[in-house]
Design a protein around this motif. Structure first.
Motif, PDB file in Angstrom:
ATOM      1  N   GLU A   1       0.796  -1.230   0.000  1.00  0.00           N
ATOM      2  CA  GLU A   1       0.000   0.000   0.000  1.00  0.00           C
ATOM      3  C   GLU A   1       0.828   1.280   0.000  1.00  0.00           C
ATOM      4  OE1 GLU A   1      -3.240  -0.244  -0.416  1.00  0.00           O
ATOM      5  OE2 GLU A   1      -3.131  -2.425  -0.278  1.00  0.00           O
ATOM      6  N   GLN A   2       2.130   1.187   0.165  1.00  0.00           N
ATOM      7  CA  GLN A   2       2.973   2.371   0.269  1.00  0.00           C
ATOM      8  C   GLN A   2       4.019   2.456  -0.838  1.00  0.00           C
ATOM      9  OE1 GLN A   2       2.532   4.904   2.242  1.00  0.00           O
ATOM     10  NE2 GLN A   2       4.368   6.017   1.699  1.00  0.00           N
ATOM     11  N   GLY A   3       4.362   1.324  -1.405  1.00  0.00           N
ATOM     12  CA  GLY A   3       5.414   1.303  -2.415  1.00  0.00           C
ATOM     13  C   GLY A   3       6.770   1.077  -1.775  1.00  0.00           C
ATOM     14  N   LYS A   4       7.818   1.452  -2.480  1.00  0.00           N
ATOM     15  CA  LYS A   4       9.186   1.183  -2.024  1.00  0.00           C
ATOM     16  C   LYS A   4       9.609   2.193  -0.969  1.00  0.00           C
ATOM     17  CE  LYS A   4      11.818  -0.679  -4.961  1.00  0.00           C
ATOM     18  NZ  LYS A   4      12.681  -1.017  -6.094  1.00  0.00           N
ATOM     19  N   VAL A   5      10.106   1.667   0.170  1.00  0.00           N
ATOM     20  CA  VAL A   5      10.529   2.501   1.296  1.00  0.00           C
ATOM     21  C   VAL A   5      11.891   2.007   1.782  1.00  0.00           C
ATOM     22  CG1 VAL A   5       9.955   3.229   3.646  1.00  0.00           C
ATOM     23  CG2 VAL A   5       8.118   2.821   2.005  1.00  0.00           C
ATOM     24  N   VAL A   6      12.790   2.954   2.068  1.00  0.00           N
ATOM     25  CA  VAL A   6      14.081   2.608   2.671  1.00  0.00           C
ATOM     26  C   VAL A   6      13.964   2.877   4.168  1.00  0.00           C
ATOM     27  CG1 VAL A   6      16.547   3.079   2.744  1.00  0.00           C
ATOM     28  CG2 VAL A   6      15.334   3.165   0.559  1.00  0.00           C
ATOM     29  N   ILE A   7      14.240   1.860   4.965  1.00  0.00           N
ATOM     30  CA  ILE A   7      14.065   1.928   6.420  1.00  0.00           C
ATOM     31  C   ILE A   7      15.421   1.843   7.098  1.00  0.00           C
ATOM     32  CG2 ILE A   7      13.093   0.675   8.401  1.00  0.00           C
ATOM     33  CD1 ILE A   7      10.841  -0.173   6.419  1.00  0.00           C
ATOM     34  N   ASP A   8      15.607   2.684   8.104  1.00  0.00           N
ATOM     35  CA  ASP A   8      16.817   2.651   8.933  1.00  0.00           C
ATOM     36  C   ASP A   8      16.640   1.536   9.952  1.00  0.00           C
ATOM     37  OD1 ASP A   8      18.958   3.029  10.617  1.00  0.00           O
ATOM     38  OD2 ASP A   8      18.494   5.118  11.083  1.00  0.00           O
ATOM     39  N   GLY A   9      17.366   0.452   9.773  1.00  0.00           N
ATOM     40  CA  GLY A   9      17.247  -0.705  10.654  1.00  0.00           C
ATOM     41  C   GLY A   9      17.638  -0.430  12.092  1.00  0.00           C
ATOM     42  N   ALA A  10      18.405   0.637  12.338  1.00  0.00           N
ATOM     43  CA  ALA A  10      18.775   0.996  13.701  1.00  0.00           C
ATOM     44  C   ALA A  10      17.615   1.677  14.431  1.00  0.00           C
ATOM     45  CB  ALA A  10      19.989   1.917  13.693  1.00  0.00           C
ATOM     46  N   ALA A  11      16.673   2.234  13.681  1.00  0.00           N
ATOM     47  CA  ALA A  11      15.561   2.971  14.283  1.00  0.00           C
ATOM     48  C   ALA A  11      14.275   2.161  14.358  1.00  0.00           C
ATOM     49  CB  ALA A  11      15.309   4.258  13.499  1.00  0.00           C
ATOM     50  N   VAL A  12      14.088   1.224  13.427  1.00  0.00           N
ATOM     51  CA  VAL A  12      12.837   0.461  13.350  1.00  0.00           C
ATOM     52  C   VAL A  12      13.150  -1.024  13.256  1.00  0.00           C
ATOM     53  CG1 VAL A  12      10.761   0.039  11.981  1.00  0.00           C
ATOM     54  CG2 VAL A  12      11.670   2.354  12.152  1.00  0.00           C
TER      55      VAL A  12
END
Length: 59
Positions: A41-52
């Motif tokens: 539902e959001q498409g491509k997202v880059v996530i900070d693995g240290a924060a989430v």
């Protein structure tokens, strides 16, 4: 990066605990703690693995 995020590999299904409306996402890459996920539902997202810490979806 959390222990869970460290084991994420391309193709694995995950959910973002803070964004349930994004739906299930498929991991595209996990490089240096930056996790790229393609959410339904959001498409491509880059996530900070240290924060989430992403939740693994068992299919």
């Amino acid at each position: 990066m959390s222990d869970i995020n460290a084991i994420l590999e391309p193709g694995m299904l995950v959910r973002h605990p803070g964004q349930p409306d994004w739906g299930v996402g498929q991991v595209q890459s996990n490089i240096g703690g930056k996790i790229t996920v393609n959410f339904r539902e959001q498409g491509k997202v880059v996530i900070d693995g240290a924060a989430v810490s992403l939740d693994i979806v068992n299919s």
